[in-house]
Scaffold this motif. Structure first.
Motif, PDB file in Angstrom:
ATOM      1  N   ASN A 174      61.218  37.365   4.969  1.00 16.59           N
ATOM      2  CA  ASN A 174      61.455  38.105   3.456  1.00 16.59           C
ATOM      3  C   ASN A 174      59.718  37.234   2.541  1.00 16.59           C
ATOM      4  OD1 ASN A 174      61.772  39.329   0.768  1.00 16.59           O
ATOM      5  ND2 ASN A 174      63.091  40.662   1.832  1.00 16.59           N
ATOM      6  N   MET A 175      59.287  37.931   1.958  1.00 21.10           N
ATOM      7  CA  MET A 175      58.200  37.459   1.320  1.00 21.10           C
ATOM      8  C   MET A 175      58.682  37.306  -0.180  1.00 21.10           C
ATOM      9  SD  MET A 175      54.400  38.375   1.899  1.00 21.10           S
ATOM     10  CE  MET A 175      53.569  39.881   1.869  1.00 21.10           C
ATOM     11  N   LEU A 176      59.709  37.929  -0.896  1.00 20.28           N
ATOM     12  CA  LEU A 176      59.609  37.685  -2.051  1.00 20.28           C
ATOM     13  C   LEU A 176      61.304  36.645  -1.939  1.00 20.28           C
ATOM     14  CD1 LEU A 176      60.568  38.774  -5.250  1.00 20.28           C
ATOM     15  CD2 LEU A 176      62.234  40.240  -4.249  1.00 20.28           C
ATOM     16  N   ALA A 177      61.506  35.985  -0.973  1.00 16.00           N
ATOM     17  CA  ALA A 177      62.795  35.726  -0.737  1.00 16.00           C
ATOM     18  C   ALA A 177      61.704  34.088  -0.730  1.00 16.00           C
ATOM     19  CB  ALA A 177      63.486  35.536   0.649  1.00 16.00           C
ATOM     20  N   VAL A 178      60.004  34.159  -0.296  1.00 15.55           N
ATOM     21  CA  VAL A 178      59.318  33.137   0.020  1.00 15.55           C
ATOM     22  C   VAL A 178      59.368  32.243  -1.255  1.00 15.55           C
ATOM     23  CG1 VAL A 178      56.932  32.340   1.255  1.00 15.55           C
ATOM     24  CG2 VAL A 178      59.279  33.868   2.560  1.00 15.55           C
ATOM     25  N   ILE A 179      58.705  33.289  -1.779  1.00 17.99           N
ATOM     26  CA  ILE A 179      58.517  33.547  -3.211  1.00 17.99           C
ATOM     27  C   ILE A 179      59.159  32.417  -4.205  1.00 17.99           C
ATOM     28  CG2 ILE A 179      57.563  34.109  -5.118  1.00 17.99           C
ATOM     29  CD1 ILE A 179      55.988  36.611  -3.717  1.00 17.99           C
ATOM     30  N   ILE A 180      60.424  33.172  -4.007  1.00 21.25           N
ATOM     31  CA  ILE A 180      61.436  32.622  -5.120  1.00 21.25           C
ATOM     32  C   ILE A 180      62.095  30.887  -3.903  1.00 21.25           C
ATOM     33  CG2 ILE A 180      63.813  33.145  -5.363  1.00 21.25           C
ATOM     34  CD1 ILE A 180      63.690  36.459  -5.584  1.00 21.25           C
ATOM     35  N   ALA A 181      61.628  30.934  -3.308  1.00 17.49           N
ATOM     36  CA  ALA A 181      62.151  29.334  -2.662  1.00 17.49           C
ATOM     37  C   ALA A 181      61.199  28.539  -3.393  1.00 17.49           C
ATOM     38  CB  ALA A 181      61.830  29.810  -0.949  1.00 17.49           C
ATOM     39  N   CYS A 182      59.212  28.970  -2.970  1.00 21.19           N
ATOM     40  CA  CYS A 182      58.330  27.995  -3.423  1.00 21.19           C
ATOM     41  C   CYS A 182      58.556  27.817  -5.011  1.00 21.19           C
ATOM     42  CB  CYS A 182      57.141  28.553  -3.009  1.00 21.19           C
ATOM     43  SG  CYS A 182      56.516  29.011  -1.291  1.00 21.19           S
ATOM     44  N   ALA A 183      59.267  28.779  -5.590  1.00 21.58           N
ATOM     45  CA  ALA A 183      59.305  28.265  -6.864  1.00 21.58           C
ATOM     46  C   ALA A 183      59.739  27.482  -7.781  1.00 21.58           C
ATOM     47  CB  ALA A 183      59.166  29.800  -7.485  1.00 21.58           C
ATOM     48  N   LEU A 184      61.084  27.595  -6.159  1.00 13.34           N
ATOM     49  CA  LEU A 184      62.040  26.494  -7.105  1.00 13.34           C
ATOM     50  C   LEU A 184      61.860  25.400  -6.282  1.00 13.34           C
ATOM     51  CD1 LEU A 184      64.761  28.986  -6.133  1.00 13.34           C
ATOM     52  CD2 LEU A 184      64.640  27.984  -7.606  1.00 13.34           C
ATOM     53  N   MET A 185      60.789  25.146  -4.812  1.00 13.51           N
ATOM     54  CA  MET A 185      60.289  23.667  -4.326  1.00 13.51           C
ATOM     55  C   MET A 185      59.346  23.175  -6.432  1.00 13.51           C
ATOM     56  SD  MET A 185      60.267  24.318  -0.330  1.00 13.51           S
ATOM     57  CE  MET A 185      59.618  25.833  -0.150  1.00 13.51           C
ATOM     58  N   GLY A 186      58.777  24.066  -6.023  1.00  8.08           N
ATOM     59  CA  GLY A 186      58.001  23.565  -6.857  1.00  8.08           C
ATOM     60  C   GLY A 186      58.562  23.075  -8.473  1.00  8.08           C
ATOM     61  N   LEU A 187      58.766  23.745  -9.254  1.00  5.08           N
ATOM     62  CA  LEU A 187      60.168  23.602 -10.231  1.00  5.08           C
ATOM     63  C   LEU A 187      60.447  22.202  -9.918  1.00  5.08           C
ATOM     64  CD1 LEU A 187      60.995  26.022 -12.644  1.00  5.08           C
ATOM     65  CD2 LEU A 187      62.702  24.413 -12.297  1.00  5.08           C
ATOM     66  N   ILE A 188      61.380  21.776  -8.692  1.00  9.68           N
ATOM     67  CA  ILE A 188      61.712  20.432  -8.643  1.00  9.68           C
ATOM     68  C   ILE A 188      61.077  19.337  -8.208  1.00  9.68           C
ATOM     69  CG2 ILE A 188      63.560  19.192  -6.909  1.00  9.68           C
ATOM     70  CD1 ILE A 188      64.908  22.216  -6.026  1.00  9.68           C
ATOM     71  N   SER A 189      59.838  20.215  -7.623  1.00  7.41           N
ATOM     72  CA  SER A 189      58.200  18.602  -7.225  1.00  7.41           C
ATOM     73  C   SER A 189      58.589  18.102  -8.991  1.00  7.41           C
ATOM     74  CB  SER A 189      57.730  19.484  -5.896  1.00  7.41           C
ATOM     75  OG  SER A 189      57.231  19.061  -6.581  1.00  7.41           O
ATOM     76  N   SER A 190      57.969  19.550  -9.426  1.00  7.62           N
ATOM     77  CA  SER A 190      57.481  18.664 -10.623  1.00  7.62           C
ATOM     78  C   SER A 190      58.555  17.921 -12.117  1.00  7.62           C
ATOM     79  CB  SER A 190      57.694  19.901 -11.856  1.00  7.62           C
ATOM     80  OG  SER A 190      55.936  20.962 -11.015  1.00  7.62           O
ATOM     81  N   VAL A 191      59.843  18.785 -11.234  1.00  5.61           N
ATOM     82  CA  VAL A 191      60.682  17.338 -12.638  1.00  5.61           C
ATOM     83  C   VAL A 191      60.890  16.783 -12.303  1.00  5.61           C
ATOM     84  CG1 VAL A 191      63.646  17.268 -12.419  1.00  5.61           C
ATOM     85  CG2 VAL A 191      62.158  19.325 -13.873  1.00  5.61           C
ATOM     86  N   ILE A 192      61.104  16.259 -10.712  1.00  2.00           N
ATOM     87  CA  ILE A 192      61.264  14.473  -9.652  1.00  2.00           C
ATOM     88  C   ILE A 192      60.024  13.619 -10.222  1.00  2.00           C
ATOM     89  CG2 ILE A 192      60.947  13.831  -8.024  1.00  2.00           C
ATOM     90  CD1 ILE A 192      63.263  15.879  -6.908  1.00  2.00           C
ATOM     91  N   SER A 193      58.355  14.264 -10.454  1.00  2.00           N
ATOM     92  CA  SER A 193      57.409  14.028 -10.262  1.00  2.00           C
ATOM     93  C   SER A 193      57.352  12.886 -12.088  1.00  2.00           C
ATOM     94  CB  SER A 193      56.106  14.367  -9.980  1.00  2.00           C
ATOM     95  OG  SER A 193      55.760  15.758 -11.277  1.00  2.00           O
ATOM     96  N   GLU A 194      57.843  14.271 -12.912  1.00  2.00           N
ATOM     97  CA  GLU A 194      57.799  13.842 -14.391  1.00  2.00           C
ATOM     98  C   GLU A 194      58.878  13.035 -14.326  1.00  2.00           C
ATOM     99  OE1 GLU A 194      58.563  17.232 -16.946  1.00  2.00           O
ATOM    100  OE2 GLU A 194      56.895  18.681 -16.571  1.00  2.00           O
ATOM    101  N   ARG A 195      59.763  12.628 -14.285  1.00  2.00           N
ATOM    102  CA  ARG A 195      61.267  11.843 -14.304  1.00  2.00           C
ATOM    103  C   ARG A 195      60.663  10.306 -13.665  1.00  2.00           C
ATOM    104  NH1 ARG A 195      66.495  14.604 -12.192  1.00  2.00           N
ATOM    105  NH2 ARG A 195      66.915  16.013 -14.311  1.00  2.00           N
ATOM    106  N   ARG A 196      59.940   9.891 -12.613  1.00  2.00           N
ATOM    107  CA  ARG A 196      58.872   9.545 -11.809  1.00  2.00           C
ATOM    108  C   ARG A 196      58.188   8.976 -13.043  1.00  2.00           C
ATOM    109  NH1 ARG A 196      58.247  10.887  -5.819  1.00  2.00           N
ATOM    110  NH2 ARG A 196      60.166  10.689  -5.086  1.00  2.00           N
ATOM    111  N   VAL A 197      57.369   9.877 -13.674  1.00  2.00           N
ATOM    112  CA  VAL A 197      56.629   8.958 -14.766  1.00  2.00           C
ATOM    113  C   VAL A 197      56.586   8.538 -15.945  1.00  2.00           C
ATOM    114  CG1 VAL A 197      54.696  10.184 -16.685  1.00  2.00           C
ATOM    115  CG2 VAL A 197      54.617  10.319 -14.142  1.00  2.00           C
ATOM    116  N   LYS A 198      58.444   9.172 -16.168  1.00  2.00           N
ATOM    117  CA  LYS A 198      58.801   8.228 -17.615  1.00  2.00           C
ATOM    118  C   LYS A 198      59.615   6.684 -17.403  1.00  2.00           C
ATOM    119  CE  LYS A 198      59.605  12.787 -19.549  1.00  2.00           C
ATOM    120  NZ  LYS A 198      60.899  14.099 -19.900  1.00  2.00           N
ATOM    121  N   LYS A 199      59.358   6.795 -15.926  1.00  2.00           N
ATOM    122  CA  LYS A 199      60.533   5.528 -15.603  1.00  2.00           C
ATOM    123  C   LYS A 199      59.066   4.310 -15.659  1.00  2.00           C
ATOM    124  CE  LYS A 199      63.945   7.405 -13.262  1.00  2.00           C
ATOM    125  NZ  LYS A 199      64.954   6.742 -12.210  1.00  2.00           N
TER     126      LYS A 199
END
Length: 158
Positions: A133-158
């Motif tokens: 389902n494309m809507l599910a894929v879009i939501i999953a991609c958004a969540l993966m992108g959000l999680i990835s961004s949060v993790i990379s920001e935490r790495r930069v702050k350390k």
């Protein structure tokens, strides 16, 4: 429509930035309805508020609706002619070219890291191979992108 929107609204009139184009595409793709209407509504709202959204939506819908209504009433008479069939083959090819141009433009503006490529590959495989389902894929991609961004920001702050 995306290349047309980008050229006219972002490059010529400078109402929105190129970065906003990515937001428009993300929002327009994840909301129900045609991307042109969703994008017009978003740009109209950003430029002139509610009345801008209303005017831009009507400006996109009414001409297309009128033309389709006229063509539909006439097309039944001519749908079996070879010239009409060939014209539709040409239209499909032109639409494909516009979609590819939009993809290339969006690709240039996206982050180019391993996580982005993995998200893109998984989404492509999920939709094309498994029929997800494309809507599910879009939501999953958004969540993966959000999680990835949060993790990379935490790495930069350390």
């Amino acid at each position: 429509m995306i290349p047309l929107i980008q050229r006219d609204i972002s490059e010529k009139k400078k109402w929105i930035s190129d970065g906003d184009i990515l937001e428009i595409v993300a929002i327009a793709e994840s909301t129900p309805g045609p991307i042109a209407i969703n994008a017009a509504t978003f740009v109209g709202y950003k430029v002139c508020g509610f009345l801008g959204a209303l005017a831009s939506t009507l400006g996109v819908v009414l001409p297309s609706f009128t033309i389709i209504l006229i063509i539909a009433s006439v097309l039944r008479e001519f749908q079996n002619y070879k010239a009409v069939k060939y014209a539709f083959f040409g239209i499909r090819a032109g639409v494909l070219a516009l979609i590819v141009k939009a993809i290339v433009s969006m690709f240039k503006q996206c982050r180019h890291d391993a996580v982005s490529y993995i998200i893109m590959a998984v989404a492509f495989i999920a939709v094309t191979v498994f029929g997800a389902n494309m809507l599910a894929v879009i939501i999953a991609c958004a969540l993966m992108g959000l999680i990835s961004s949060v993790i990379s920001e935490r790495r930069v702050k350390k």
